[in-house]
Design an enzyme around this catalytic site. Structure first.
Site, PDB file in Angstrom:
ATOM      1  N   GLU A 126       0.849  -1.192   0.000  1.00 29.94           N
ATOM      2  CA  GLU A 126       0.000   0.000   0.000  1.00 29.94           C
ATOM      3  C   GLU A 126       0.889   1.248   0.000  1.00 29.94           C
ATOM      4  O   GLU A 126       1.832   1.318   0.802  1.00 29.94           O
ATOM      5  CB  GLU A 126      -0.910   0.018   1.236  1.00 29.94           C
ATOM      6  CG  GLU A 126      -1.971   1.091   1.155  1.00 29.94           C
ATOM      7  CD  GLU A 126      -2.930   1.065   2.352  1.00 29.94           C
ATOM      8  OE1 GLU A 126      -4.104   1.438   2.173  1.00 29.94           O
ATOM      9  OE2 GLU A 126      -2.500   0.677   3.444  1.00 29.94           O
ATOM     10  N   MET A 267      -0.058  -3.579   8.475  1.00 27.51           N
ATOM     11  CA  MET A 267      -0.710  -3.549   7.161  1.00 27.51           C
ATOM     12  C   MET A 267      -1.667  -4.713   7.034  1.00 27.51           C
ATOM     13  O   MET A 267      -1.327  -5.853   7.349  1.00 27.51           O
ATOM     14  CB  MET A 267       0.345  -3.595   6.046  1.00 27.51           C
ATOM     15  CG  MET A 267      -0.233  -3.679   4.646  1.00 27.51           C
ATOM     16  SD  MET A 267      -1.233  -2.219   4.246  1.00 27.51           S
ATOM     17  CE  MET A 267      -2.254  -2.869   2.932  1.00 27.51           C
ATOM     18  N   GLU A 268      -2.867  -4.426   6.502  1.00 25.63           N
ATOM     19  CA  GLU A 268      -3.978  -5.364   6.512  1.00 25.63           C
ATOM     20  C   GLU A 268      -3.970  -6.338   5.347  1.00 25.63           C
ATOM     21  O   GLU A 268      -5.033  -6.678   4.789  1.00 25.63           O
ATOM     22  CB  GLU A 268      -5.302  -4.595   6.503  1.00 25.63           C
ATOM     23  CG  GLU A 268      -5.606  -3.782   5.239  1.00 25.63           C
ATOM     24  CD  GLU A 268      -5.127  -2.343   5.264  1.00 25.63           C
ATOM     25  OE1 GLU A 268      -5.654  -1.524   4.502  1.00 25.63           O
ATOM     26  OE2 GLU A 268      -4.215  -2.039   6.066  1.00 25.63           O
ATOM     27  N   GLU A 300      -6.309  -3.852  12.234  1.00 30.50           N
ATOM     28  CA  GLU A 300      -6.033  -4.617  11.014  1.00 30.50           C
ATOM     29  C   GLU A 300      -7.092  -5.691  10.797  1.00 30.50           C
ATOM     30  O   GLU A 300      -7.468  -5.984   9.655  1.00 30.50           O
ATOM     31  CB  GLU A 300      -4.642  -5.237  11.083  1.00 30.50           C
ATOM     32  CG  GLU A 300      -3.514  -4.245  11.325  1.00 30.50           C
ATOM     33  CD  GLU A 300      -3.538  -3.043  10.400  1.00 30.50           C
ATOM     34  OE1 GLU A 300      -3.900  -3.196   9.222  1.00 30.50           O
ATOM     35  OE2 GLU A 300      -3.175  -1.941  10.860  1.00 30.50           O
ATOM     36  N   GLU A 322      -9.523   3.594   6.614  1.00 26.40           N
ATOM     37  CA  GLU A 322      -8.738   3.788   7.823  1.00 26.40           C
ATOM     38  C   GLU A 322      -9.569   4.317   8.982  1.00 26.40           C
ATOM     39  O   GLU A 322      -9.364   3.938  10.138  1.00 26.40           O
ATOM     40  CB  GLU A 322      -7.553   4.721   7.536  1.00 26.40           C
ATOM     41  CG  GLU A 322      -6.594   4.200   6.483  1.00 26.40           C
ATOM     42  CD  GLU A 322      -6.003   2.831   6.833  1.00 26.40           C
ATOM     43  OE1 GLU A 322      -6.084   2.399   8.007  1.00 26.40           O
ATOM     44  OE2 GLU A 322      -5.480   2.171   5.917  1.00 26.40           O
TER      45      GLU A 322
END
Length: 847
Positions: A126, A267-268, A300, A322
């Site tokens: 991302e 980070m997801e 996440e 987010e």
């Protein structure tokens, strides 16, 4: 030339031509090279017959391109794009290339652990960095399924979005992992993590299915891994979210991987979430660190539904991804974990981040106009995360929690594995709640700035309210007056001589909830009530607004902030006081007095850490040159007293010692603590570094002592802490070396760069830092173009000349901003530093 940028218009045009179906990605991590890896990408996609488009690939050394069985000349690859022409209805593109490993945390990052020589790789994609690993249509609305084939050393762990298969032997000592196809997803949430990782496994049996769980980390930090607590939070999160959304977790297994030198918190990636491995605590931490880690885990996890299952069409709705995860994490923490006061921590830390960001010249609407990738990269900020989450909390208060989650469930059901825009969510929330949300959206999501709320009232001779209204104001540049759903709390001191309540407590005696709109809103419900000791607007923190206290309430706050019965109203008052300090409405001296009176008994450890940092800032930034020495002595003396009074071995003791290390001017006192003089305080690895760094700041720890401390902690964390200790020394030689590492040398590891830059600007070192005022502005003109956004922002934010707070510095920065043609992101970061500097000068002049 577009370079690595991509505009929203280009993405829309490409999506009108292309419909992706499948990616088959072969990665060879066994090349005889420590700098490059092999990548072969096969994309099957639909297209408008005869159309032209392009595929993204950054920094590739391409050996072949084949489209529909025909060779394409490699000259079609230019400016990080592969031009494709005369497309068929169904197409197969094959791109073979070698690509460089990253050392900046973007793309496929490669790290060698200095403590044992083990190798660790991980991806970070991302916003637009999958194209650094395989050829892609790099935009979120071109979803596809992905099949990864990874050839790597046989003894490595290899993890991706799908469950890890049994590897098949390849060449001697190497194997290939053939992963099953993923669910349909966007390129930016695909992932590969490979290397000498060790793992711990478990599973969660929920209402829908059993979810295999894994935790991965480096071998050298395995001894510190508290897997039981991480699994506990994970299971509590799954139980809460599957129940709240009434939908099973969509991606099968769930791995959580703690990786080194990570730029972000986490980070997801679908089913393969990556985290900073500083979240594996190798030294004693306060409860605030565990609460923060739990919040990140839940943040996440919330993305698995909101972001991964249903994904924004374009990055304009980044905020919604987010903000929702930010809201959901605090909501889940407070309802499903031991961190029941999570919203207090949100107010004390995250929301203050939003208020600061929203008052900077770079403020923007929550729903930002992310017209290209460069704009997106600049908007991972307090507005996108914390202001957006605050707006969602206000929305929940507006429509009701039950209807809010009913709307979410309908949204997930309708758009699973697809892409949406904000309007798609609002449709479902309107249907569930019966509320019209178009005007709400315009007020809250499409405007900038923060409102200020004040209580305006009159009382009679008996002290009873005869009138009461809430006044709402906005600054001229952002004049929107919003609708707010707020609570108003009336607080009184409980007389210690009575038996009612806890002796000496500040207790809420009345609460009303009401809607506020326009410049003034009458509150008839309070007419006839006696004026309390403290009136608190936005009690329970339902809305997003600055609050100001009336004269009597503020006097009560000064005398009694430590005696609030609950933590959340105290957090709101702390936030108001700090905001007043930054706005030059409250002196740094008064803020320090307030902190010293209340921080020792503050129950929220997130607040303790924030207040101690803010107190230090009040001394060093918001106090005049003439008054600063005396206030610094009072601050240091007060911290010493609080340290001595703290319970031995308590979280307060540890937090206060860390703050004292940052503020102390007395090397002898620091060396006493370093030698173990405080009962109950273990001087472990991280605290030793804090104390040695404090001594280095004072010029009392030389290179030999730093080197000896590093020898005892020969880890990547030790190297990073040593870099900070060297950078913080008050000598021209130390600052020059730090500048080269942070702003010039592209080979500096990214976390080492961050630690070095963070220790560069130090209050009290103005003379030695004076030459770097001009050098900062010279660097700011080119660093993002030369070294990229992540490296550039570390340098631009941390190296800003805030330790030279003078009108001359401000004038130089203003002249630069007026004349520069630098990258817009660079101008943004400089303008934000300029705001901090201007606020400091205003406060210094006011008091």
């Amino acid at each position: 030339m577009p370079g690595t940028n991509l505009t929203r218009e280009e993405a829309s045009e490409r999506a009108a031509v292309v419909s992706t179906q499948t990616y088959d990605v072969q990665l060879d991590l066994t090349l005889d090279s420590e700098s490059h890896f092999g990548s072969v990408t096969t994309i099957v996609f639909g297209a408008t017959p005869g159309a032209s488009t392009f595929v993204d690939l950054v920094d590739g050394d391409i050996s072949s391109i084949t489209l529909n069985g025909q060779d394409v000349d490699v000259s079609a690859y230019a400016d990080h794009r592969i031009a494709l022409t005369d497309l068929a209805e169904t197409n197969e593109l094959v791109v073979a290339a070698t690509l460089p490993y990253s050392h900046s945390g973007e793309g496929l990052h490669r790290f060698v652990d200095p403590s044992d020589g083990k190798v660790y790789l991980y991806t970070q994609f991302e916003v637009p960095d999958a194209r650094r690993v395989f050829a892609t249509f790099e935009q979120p609305d071109l979803k596809a399924t992905f099949v990864f084939h990874v050839t790597a050393p046989s003894h490595w762990a290899v993890v991706s979005n799908s469950p890890t298969p049994e590897p098949e032997p390849a060449a001697e000592g190497t194997s290939t992992w053939h992963f099953a196809p993923t669910k349909k997803m966007s390129t930016y949430i695909t992932a590969l993590i490979a290397g000498d990782y060790v793992s711990v496994t478990d599973s969660y049996q929920g209402a829908y299915d059993e979810i295999p769980l894994g935790i991965f980390c480096r071998q050298s930090v395995r001894e510190f891994l508290d897997a039981d607590d991480i699994f506990l939070i994970t299971k509590q999160g799954f139980e809460f979210f599957e129940g709240a959304f009434e939908m099973a977790y969509p991606f099968g297994k769930y791995d959580q991987l703690f990786v080194p030198e990570y730029n972000m918190g986490a980070m997801e990636n679908a089913g393969a979430v990556t985290f900073r491995d500083e979240m594996i605590f190798r030294s004693r931490q306060t409860v605030a660190a565990y609460e923060s880690r739990a919040n990140t885990i839940l943040h996440e996890m919330a993305h698995m539904w909101f972001g991964d299952l249903v994904t924004m069409k374009w990055w304009d709705d980044l905020w919604l991804n987010e903000s929702f995860a930010e809201f959901a994490a605090s909501h889940a923490s407070s309802n499903a974990t031991r961190f029941t006061d999570a919203w207090t921590s949100f107010t004390n830390a995250r929301k203050n981040w939003a208020y600061r960001q929203d008052q900077l010249p770079s403020t923007h609407p929550i729903a930002a106009d992310n017209y290209d990738l460069h704009a997106v990269e600049a908007n991972f900020d307090g507005i996108t995360y914390a202001k957006g989450a605050s707006a969602l909390k206000q929305l929940v208060a507006w429509v009701g929690e039950k209807d809010f989650f009913a709307g979410l469930r309908a949204y997930f059901d309708k758009h699973a594995y697809g892409n949406t825009q904000l309007s798609d969510l609002l449709v479902e929330l309107e249907a569930a709640s019966g509320r019209e949300l178009g005007d709400w959206s315009k007020e809250w999501l499409q405007t900038s700035g923060v409102n200020t709320l004040r209580a305006v009232f009159e009382t009679d001779d008996e002290g009873v309210f005869t009138s009461f209204s809430v006044e709402q104001t906005a600054i001229e540049a952002y004049p929107t007056l919003r609708r707010h759903r707020i609570a108003i709390g009336l607080y009184d001191r409980v007389d210690p001589s009575t038996d009612s309540g806890e002796p000496g407590k500040l207790v809420r005696t009345e609460r009303i909830e009401t809607d506020v709109h326009g410049a003034s809103t009458q509150i008839p419900e309070l007419i006839g009530h006696r004026q309390p000791d403290l009136v608190l607007l936005n009690d329970d923190d339902l809305t997003y607004a600055k609050i100001r206290l009336d004269e009597r309430s503020f006097a009560t706050l000064v005398d009694s902030i430590a005696t609030f019965e609950e933590s959340l109203p105290r957090a709101l008052c702390w936030g108001s006081a700090w905001d007043m300090t930054r706005d030059a409405e409250l002196s740094g001296s008064d803020f320090v007095t307030l902190v010293l009176a209340g921080v020792g008994s503050e129950t929220d450890l997130t607040a303790v850490g924030s207040l101690l940092r803010q107190g230090n800032g009040a001394v060093n930034l918001y106090t005049s040159d003439e008054a600063r020495p005396a206030l610094a002595r009072r601050w240091e003396a007060g911290l010493n007293e609080l340290v001595e009074a703290a319970e031995p071995g308590s979280d307060h003791q540890l937090a206060l010692v860390r703050a004292l290390a940052s503020a102390s001017s007395d090397p002898a006192r620091l060396r006493e603590i370093l030698g173990g003089s405080l009962d109950g305080l273990t001087v472990d690895t991280d605290l030793r570094w804090s104390l040695v760094t404090a001594l280095a700041r004072l010029g009392d720890a030389d290179e030999a002592e730093i080197a000896a401390t590093l020898e005892a902690d020969n880890t990547i964390s030790g190297k990073e802490r040593a870099a900070a200790a060297r950078a913080i020394r008050p000598t021209a030689e130390a600052k020059e070396a730090a500048w080269q590492a942070a702003a010039v040398d592209p080979s500096t590891p990214n976390e080492t760069r961050r630690q070095t830059a963070g220790a560069f600007q130090v209050s009290g070192q103005a003379d030695v830092l004076e030459p770097f005022v001009d050098r900062y502005l010279e660097m700011a003109a080119t660093i993002i173009d030369d070294m990229g956004v992540w490296i550039g922002q570390v340098a631009l934010i941390n190296l800003f000349p805030l330790a030279n707070p003078s009108q001359a510095t401000l004038d130089k920065v203003d002249a630069w901003l007026e004349s520069t043609s630098a990258n817009p992101a660079a101008k943004r970061y400089v303008s934000e530093g300029r705001d901090d500097l201007a606020r400091a000068l205003r406060a210094q002049a006011a008091f």
